[in-house]
Write an enzyme that holds these catalytic residues in place. Sequence first.
Site, PDB file in Angstrom:
ATOM      1  N   SER A 192      45.796  51.917  65.960  1.00 16.06           N
ATOM      2  CA  SER A 192      47.059  51.291  66.865  1.00 16.06           C
ATOM      3  C   SER A 192      47.063  51.975  68.006  1.00 16.06           C
ATOM      4  O   SER A 192      47.785  53.398  66.960  1.00 16.06           O
ATOM      5  CB  SER A 192      47.884  50.408  65.942  1.00 16.06           C
ATOM      6  N   TYR A 194      54.752  50.447  59.231  1.00 22.16           N
ATOM      7  CA  TYR A 194      53.230  49.753  59.888  1.00 22.16           C
ATOM      8  C   TYR A 194      52.759  50.746  60.603  1.00 22.16           C
ATOM      9  O   TYR A 194      51.261  51.174  60.218  1.00 22.16           O
ATOM     10  CB  TYR A 194      53.444  48.621  60.382  1.00 22.16           C
ATOM     11  N   LYS A 239      48.718  53.600  59.220  1.00 19.16           N
ATOM     12  CA  LYS A 239      47.441  53.852  60.357  1.00 19.16           C
ATOM     13  C   LYS A 239      47.546  55.240  60.461  1.00 19.16           C
ATOM     14  O   LYS A 239      46.290  55.802  59.986  1.00 19.16           O
ATOM     15  CB  LYS A 239      48.335  52.804  61.621  1.00 19.16           C
TER      16      LYS A 239
HETATM   17  P1  NAD Z   1      45.096  39.541  60.978  1.00 14.73           P
HETATM   18  O1  NAD Z   1      46.173  39.440  59.943  1.00 14.73           O
HETATM   19  O2  NAD Z   1      44.392  38.197  61.940  1.00 14.73           O
HETATM   20  O3  NAD Z   1      43.800  39.613  60.527  1.00 14.73           O
HETATM   21  C1  NAD Z   1      44.040  40.006  59.582  1.00 14.73           C
HETATM   22  C2  NAD Z   1      42.987  39.739  58.152  1.00 14.73           C
HETATM   23  O4  NAD Z   1      43.166  41.155  57.257  1.00 14.73           O
HETATM   24  C3  NAD Z   1      43.565  38.211  58.150  1.00 14.73           C
HETATM   25  O5  NAD Z   1      42.954  37.093  58.298  1.00 14.73           O
HETATM   26  C4  NAD Z   1      44.581  38.896  56.590  1.00 14.73           C
HETATM   27  O6  NAD Z   1      43.702  36.851  55.678  1.00 14.73           O
HETATM   28  C5  NAD Z   1      42.970  39.623  55.879  1.00 14.73           C
HETATM   29  N1  NAD Z   1      43.965  40.938  54.538  1.00 14.73           N
HETATM   30  C6  NAD Z   1      45.186  41.042  55.144  1.00 14.73           C
HETATM   31  N2  NAD Z   1      45.336  41.365  53.773  1.00 14.73           N
HETATM   32  C7  NAD Z   1      43.854  42.034  52.993  1.00 14.73           C
HETATM   33  C8  NAD Z   1      44.077  41.583  51.727  1.00 14.73           C
HETATM   34  N3  NAD Z   1      43.923  42.696  51.049  1.00 14.73           N
HETATM   35  N4  NAD Z   1      42.701  42.092  51.139  1.00 14.73           N
HETATM   36  C9  NAD Z   1      41.724  41.331  52.181  1.00 14.73           C
HETATM   37  N5  NAD Z   1      42.060  40.538  52.935  1.00 14.73           N
HETATM   38  C10 NAD Z   1      43.223  41.054  53.709  1.00 14.73           C
HETATM   39  O7  NAD Z   1      45.194  40.531  62.325  1.00 14.73           O
HETATM   40  P2  NAD Z   1      44.455  40.990  63.553  1.00 14.73           P
HETATM   41  O8  NAD Z   1      45.371  41.292  64.981  1.00 14.73           O
HETATM   42  O9  NAD Z   1      42.999  40.442  63.749  1.00 14.73           O
HETATM   43  O10 NAD Z   1      44.624  42.686  63.559  1.00 14.73           O
HETATM   44  C11 NAD Z   1      43.741  43.556  62.730  1.00 14.73           C
HETATM   45  C12 NAD Z   1      43.305  44.653  62.390  1.00 14.73           C
HETATM   46  O11 NAD Z   1      43.645  45.514  63.604  1.00 14.73           O
HETATM   47  C13 NAD Z   1      44.619  44.939  61.206  1.00 14.73           C
HETATM   48  O12 NAD Z   1      44.117  45.535  60.435  1.00 14.73           O
HETATM   49  C14 NAD Z   1      46.301  45.269  62.353  1.00 14.73           C
HETATM   50  O13 NAD Z   1      46.355  46.242  61.652  1.00 14.73           O
HETATM   51  C15 NAD Z   1      44.961  46.336  63.279  1.00 14.73           C
HETATM   52  N6  NAD Z   1      45.167  46.467  64.830  1.00 14.73           N
HETATM   53  C16 NAD Z   1      45.774  44.997  65.739  1.00 14.73           C
HETATM   54  C17 NAD Z   1      46.600  44.324  66.742  1.00 14.73           C
HETATM   55  C18 NAD Z   1      47.253  44.121  67.167  1.00 14.73           C
HETATM   56  O14 NAD Z   1      48.118  43.414  67.762  1.00 14.73           O
HETATM   57  N7  NAD Z   1      46.377  42.672  66.950  1.00 14.73           N
HETATM   58  C19 NAD Z   1      47.276  45.830  67.079  1.00 14.73           C
HETATM   59  C20 NAD Z   1      46.236  46.844  66.555  1.00 14.73           C
HETATM   60  C21 NAD Z   1      45.767  47.209  66.081  1.00 14.73           C
HETATM   61  N1  UFG Z   2      58.379  41.287  74.631  1.00 12.51           N
HETATM   62  C1  UFG Z   2      59.068  40.536  75.617  1.00 12.51           C
HETATM   63  N2  UFG Z   2      59.056  39.228  74.771  1.00 12.51           N
HETATM   64  C2  UFG Z   2      58.786  38.542  73.935  1.00 12.51           C
HETATM   65  C3  UFG Z   2      57.276  39.848  73.699  1.00 12.51           C
HETATM   66  C4  UFG Z   2      56.921  40.433  74.028  1.00 12.51           C
HETATM   67  O1  UFG Z   2      60.001  40.474  77.029  1.00 12.51           O
HETATM   68  O2  UFG Z   2      59.123  37.499  73.479  1.00 12.51           O
HETATM   69  C5  UFG Z   2      58.246  42.535  75.542  1.00 12.51           C
HETATM   70  C6  UFG Z   2      58.049  43.521  74.672  1.00 12.51           C
HETATM   71  O3  UFG Z   2      59.116  44.040  74.831  1.00 12.51           O
HETATM   72  C7  UFG Z   2      57.125  44.969  76.038  1.00 12.51           C
HETATM   73  C8  UFG Z   2      55.748  43.455  75.771  1.00 12.51           C
HETATM   74  O4  UFG Z   2      56.400  42.348  75.984  1.00 12.51           O
HETATM   75  O5  UFG Z   2      57.581  45.422  76.210  1.00 12.51           O
HETATM   76  C9  UFG Z   2      54.307  43.076  74.611  1.00 12.51           C
HETATM   77  O6  UFG Z   2      55.296  43.641  73.302  1.00 12.51           O
HETATM   78  P1  UFG Z   2      54.287  43.012  72.273  1.00 12.51           P
HETATM   79  O7  UFG Z   2      55.244  42.815  71.426  1.00 12.51           O
HETATM   80  O8  UFG Z   2      53.443  42.109  72.247  1.00 12.51           O
HETATM   81  O9  UFG Z   2      53.636  44.313  71.739  1.00 12.51           O
HETATM   82  P2  UFG Z   2      54.254  45.316  71.155  1.00 12.51           P
HETATM   83  O10 UFG Z   2      53.608  46.424  72.292  1.00 12.51           O
HETATM   84  O11 UFG Z   2      55.036  45.906  71.151  1.00 12.51           O
HETATM   85  O12 UFG Z   2      53.390  45.671  70.311  1.00 12.51           O
HETATM   86  C10 UFG Z   2      51.491  45.547  69.890  1.00 12.51           C
HETATM   87  C11 UFG Z   2      51.979  45.131  68.749  1.00 12.51           C
HETATM   88  C12 UFG Z   2      51.656  46.603  67.454  1.00 12.51           C
HETATM   89  C13 UFG Z   2      50.503  47.321  68.471  1.00 12.51           C
HETATM   90  C14 UFG Z   2      51.285  47.662  69.555  1.00 12.51           C
HETATM   91  C15 UFG Z   2      50.346  47.828  70.232  1.00 12.51           C
HETATM   92  O13 UFG Z   2      53.092  44.459  67.819  1.00 12.51           O
HETATM   93  O14 UFG Z   2      51.411  46.214  66.769  1.00 12.51           O
HETATM   94  O15 UFG Z   2      50.546  45.835  70.434  1.00 12.51           O
HETATM   95  O16 UFG Z   2      48.411  47.915  69.725  1.00 12.51           O
HETATM   96  F1  UFG Z   2      50.818  48.603  67.100  1.00 12.51           F
END
Ligand code: NAD
Ligand code: UFG
Length: 349
Positions: free
Chosen positions: A124, A148, A152
């Site tokens: 991330s 979190y 990572k």
């Molecule tokens: P998500 O929660 O939708 O998907 C994660 C999946 O993993 C879920 O289906 C959950 O049930 C499964 N899971 C969690 N722990 C498990 C375990 N111990 N065993 C088996 N299954 C398990 O999340 P996502 O948005 O699809 O994110 C996927 C990956 O990308 C995650 O590692 C997350 O940290 C990373 N990531 C997500 C974002 C974002 O904004 N969505 C940003 C940066 C990184």
């Molecule tokens: N924001 C608002 N109102 C809300 C939610 C968000 O103004 O209700 C603003 C935040 O302050 C920020 C922007 O919208 O300026 C984006 O916020 P998000 O919460 O959508 O995303 P972040 O950038 O804070 O973080 C997300 C994930 C993290 C990940 C990161 C980079 O939550 O886990 O993107 O991938 F690490």
Amino acid sequence: MAILVTGGAGYIGTHTCVELLEAGYDIIVVDNFANSSPEALNRVKEITGKSFRFYQLDVRDRSALEAVFARNQIDAAIHFAGLKAVGESVRSPLWYYEMNMISTLALCEVMSKYGVHKLVFSSSATVYGASGDMPVSENSPIGASSPYGRTKQMIEQILQDLAASNPEWGISILRYFNPAGAHKSGRIGENPSGTPNNLMPYLSQVAAGRLEELSIYGSDYPTPDGTGIRDYIHVVDLALGHIRALGRILDSSGLNIYNLGTGRGSSVLEMIAAFEKATGTHVPYRFAARRPGDIAVSCADIRKARQELGWTADRCIEEMCEDTWRWQANNPEGYDIHENRFMTALLKM
Ligand code: NAD
Ligand code: UFG
């Protein structure tokens, strides 16, 4: 080629499964439904018209995972499984270290045992912390600011040690910026539990009338309109980035880190305007205090992924908004996963 997809029922996992199947890969999905629903996998089958093997298991469970490797010929793994809510990780750090670290260690150990050395890992942009210089390149200093983010960062370090220990490993660490949007079909999308924390799902639930108004966290950032800027990337572009990263590690060894973003930042006000324009909806909002831990700007330097993977994110924010809205409007209750979450909450007690 058969690819193990951990967390394949989740938001990014389902979109990647669709692209893997459409690219001709066989997939084997494992998930414990901690944050997802079996219905999501039904929809992957429906979209692609292809079937695949699925095992409901917790990746921390080494023997269950071993059984999957024993029964299937696996060439590589894409590891999405993990927990991802920043606020929750601050409240329950041990739970986050347990879930994210132990599952990755278990996966890597079982892969080693079965001679599978090709891995794509979901990292991330949060590992960069508040480094200040934008856009951030893969060489920018890291310093995650939440448990979190630190999971990572630590996993990245472990994978670097692993790659150094054995030249057979081919590992791609992908640092996602802000995933948004949904599949064009409107059948799969982001399915947050309870009130969303992230901008796009919150914004779409306000537009749908499920939430009253959006709070914009901060109007005094040093940005052109005072609101926070992020690099939003369409989840299908992100999924395609995994296909490119996978192709590269199947052909080579060593460890590489790639930013996956668009290289373009959008402010909260710009996202609201784009959403209203793309969907014809109205999004009431008010300005609120800055959210603790937020930074003003987060934007990716994407040159490495373009040069080495031949990949760029082509979909614009209007498309992300249209696709998010189609998913939200067609699935107002998401996949209805309350029962699974209740079970997970019980398991945690
Ligand atoms: P998500 O929660 O939708 O998907 C994660 C999946 O993993 C879920 O289906 C959950 O049930 C499964 N899971 C969690 N722990 C498990 C375990 N111990 N065993 C088996 N299954 C398990 O999340 P996502 O948005 O699809 O994110 C996927 C990956 O990308 C995650 O590692 C997350 O940290 C990373 N990531 C997500 C974002 C974002 O904004 N969505 C940003 C940066 C990184
Ligand atoms: N924001 C608002 N109102 C809300 C939610 C968000 O103004 O209700 C603003 C935040 O302050 C920020 C922007 O919208 O300026 C984006 O916020 P998000 O919460 O959508 O995303 P972040 O950038 O804070 O973080 C997300 C994930 C993290 C990940 C990161 C980079 O939550 O886990 O993107 O991938 F690490």
